[in-house]
Design a protein around this motif. Structure first.
Motif, PDB file in Angstrom:
ATOM      1  N   ASN A 110     -47.255  95.143  14.882  1.00 27.22           N
ATOM      2  CA  ASN A 110     -47.232  96.454  14.254  1.00 27.22           C
ATOM      3  C   ASN A 110     -47.456  96.297  12.756  1.00 27.22           C
ATOM      4  O   ASN A 110     -46.967  95.342  12.137  1.00 27.22           O
ATOM      5  N   SER A 111     -48.160  97.236  12.158  1.00 27.86           N
ATOM      6  CA  SER A 111     -48.499  97.131  10.747  1.00 27.86           C
ATOM      7  C   SER A 111     -47.275  97.117   9.841  1.00 27.86           C
ATOM      8  O   SER A 111     -47.323  96.602   8.722  1.00 27.86           O
ATOM      9  N   ALA A 112     -46.156  97.663  10.296  1.00 26.02           N
ATOM     10  CA  ALA A 112     -44.954  97.721   9.465  1.00 26.02           C
ATOM     11  C   ALA A 112     -44.168  96.421   9.493  1.00 26.02           C
ATOM     12  O   ALA A 112     -43.395  96.145   8.566  1.00 26.02           O
ATOM     13  N   THR A 113     -44.346  95.610  10.541  1.00 25.85           N
ATOM     14  CA  THR A 113     -43.512  94.416  10.695  1.00 25.85           C
ATOM     15  C   THR A 113     -44.307  93.126  10.819  1.00 25.85           C
ATOM     16  O   THR A 113     -43.716  92.051  10.897  1.00 25.85           O
ATOM     17  N   SER A 114     -45.634  93.190  10.831  1.00 22.37           N
ATOM     18  CA  SER A 114     -46.442  91.982  11.003  1.00 22.37           C
ATOM     19  C   SER A 114     -46.306  91.041   9.806  1.00 22.37           C
ATOM     20  O   SER A 114     -46.276  91.491   8.656  1.00 22.37           O
ATOM     21  N   PRO A 115     -46.246  89.721  10.059  1.00 24.24           N
ATOM     22  CA  PRO A 115     -46.191  88.767   8.950  1.00 24.24           C
ATOM     23  C   PRO A 115     -47.576  88.453   8.386  1.00 24.24           C
ATOM     24  O   PRO A 115     -47.682  87.734   7.388  1.00 24.24           O
ATOM     25  N   PHE A 116     -48.634  88.987   8.982  1.00 26.70           N
ATOM     26  CA  PHE A 116     -49.991  88.626   8.582  1.00 26.70           C
ATOM     27  C   PHE A 116     -50.628  89.724   7.746  1.00 26.70           C
ATOM     28  O   PHE A 116     -50.625  90.898   8.126  1.00 26.70           O
ATOM     29  N   GLY A 117     -51.207  89.338   6.611  1.00 25.95           N
ATOM     30  CA  GLY A 117     -51.835  90.318   5.752  1.00 25.95           C
ATOM     31  C   GLY A 117     -53.272  90.628   6.125  1.00 25.95           C
ATOM     32  O   GLY A 117     -53.809  91.665   5.758  1.00 25.95           O
ATOM     33  N   GLY A 118     -53.930  89.719   6.856  1.00 27.66           N
ATOM     34  CA  GLY A 118     -55.350  89.875   7.130  1.00 27.66           C
ATOM     35  C   GLY A 118     -55.673  90.652   8.387  1.00 27.66           C
ATOM     36  O   GLY A 118     -56.810  91.082   8.575  1.00 27.66           O
TER      37      GLY A 118
END
Length: 251
Positions: A110-118
């Motif tokens: 999910n965009s709110a909790t993902s550790p990845f910026g890309g």
């Protein structure tokens, strides 16, 4: 016999590569958008216009993973199953951030909790927050549910694929694409593309084979569909840009 068509279409960068075997003729049309969210969304709309029936998996119905305990080796969806064939991280469980693991399998993020910026959801919209993440898999397979001749999807951070994509057809022959040729070299972190494939025989599966075991990519809005007959023959006149290479081999 191999045929490549190269022209321009409405400012959208697309790939069209055809390979025809005299013994077992099959035609594959490949659509690859130009880089960027706007170009990717325009390419999705173009691809969808080819289809007479379709089903799209947005991943919004899944509970997003928050750590390794939520990852799994295989994820079943409305369009088929996604399976980690070979884990990434070179055997290092903690290769990813914030409690995720390369060896624990795939995950819906999910965009709110993902550790990845890309990696991020596509297309943009307030109601689109989830996507399927490769979790740095060296090999991931998408097995299509049903007999469909068309499949399309968004891919974010695609340079991380950096390897090959196999498309296995119903006759068990395989079309293999060099991802560096499709994306024409290195891409910046966070790039977004739309890829679409249409064949004159049903597509069984896609296999993503990365050459980097410590980096990954995201997939979203996966569509499988049917095309009007003879759908793929009609696509030969659409005017697409040819930049990739494909070879067919017997399995």
């Amino acid at each position: 016999m191999k045929r490549v068509i190269a022209t321009k279409l409405a400012g959208i960068a697309l790939t069209s590569v055809f390979s025809v075997s005299a013994a077992n003729a099959a035609l594959i049309n490949v659509t690859v958008s130009g880089p960027g969210k706007a170009a990717a969304e325009a390419a999705e709309a173009q691809f969808m216009s080819y289809l007479k029936e379709s089903t799209t998996e947005t991943f919004e119905g899944f509970t997003a993973a928050t750590g390794a305990g939520d990852q799994t080796g295989s994820i079943n969806t409305s369009v088929g199953s996604f399976t980690q064939l070979i884990a990434g991280g070179n055997g290092n469980d903690a290769c990813n951030d914030d409690g995720f693991s390369c060896t624990a399998g795939l995950a819906v993020l999910n965009s709110a909790t993902s550790p990845f910026g890309g990696r991020f959801p596509m297309p943009e919209g307030a109601d689109n927050r989830n996507w399927l993440d490769s979790m740095d898999s060296q090999e991931m397979m998408f097995s299509i549910a049903g007999m469909y001749k068309a499949v399309g999807f968004y891919m974010t951070d695609p340079n991380d694929v950096g390897g090959l994509m196999d498309i296995v057809l119903e006759d068990n022959t395989t079309a293999t694409y060099d991802m560096n040729n499709i994306f024409t070299g290195a891409e910046s972190n966070g790039a977004a593309y739309y890829l679409g494939f249409i064949s004159d025989v049903s597509i069984k599966s896609l296999v993503f084979r990365s050459n980097d075991d410590n980096d990954g990519f995201g997939i979203d809005n996966v569509t499988v569909g049917k095309v009007p007959e003879p759908g793929t023959l009609a696509l030969m006149g659409l005017g697409l840009v040819g930049v990739g290479l494909m070879r067919r081999r017997a399995r």
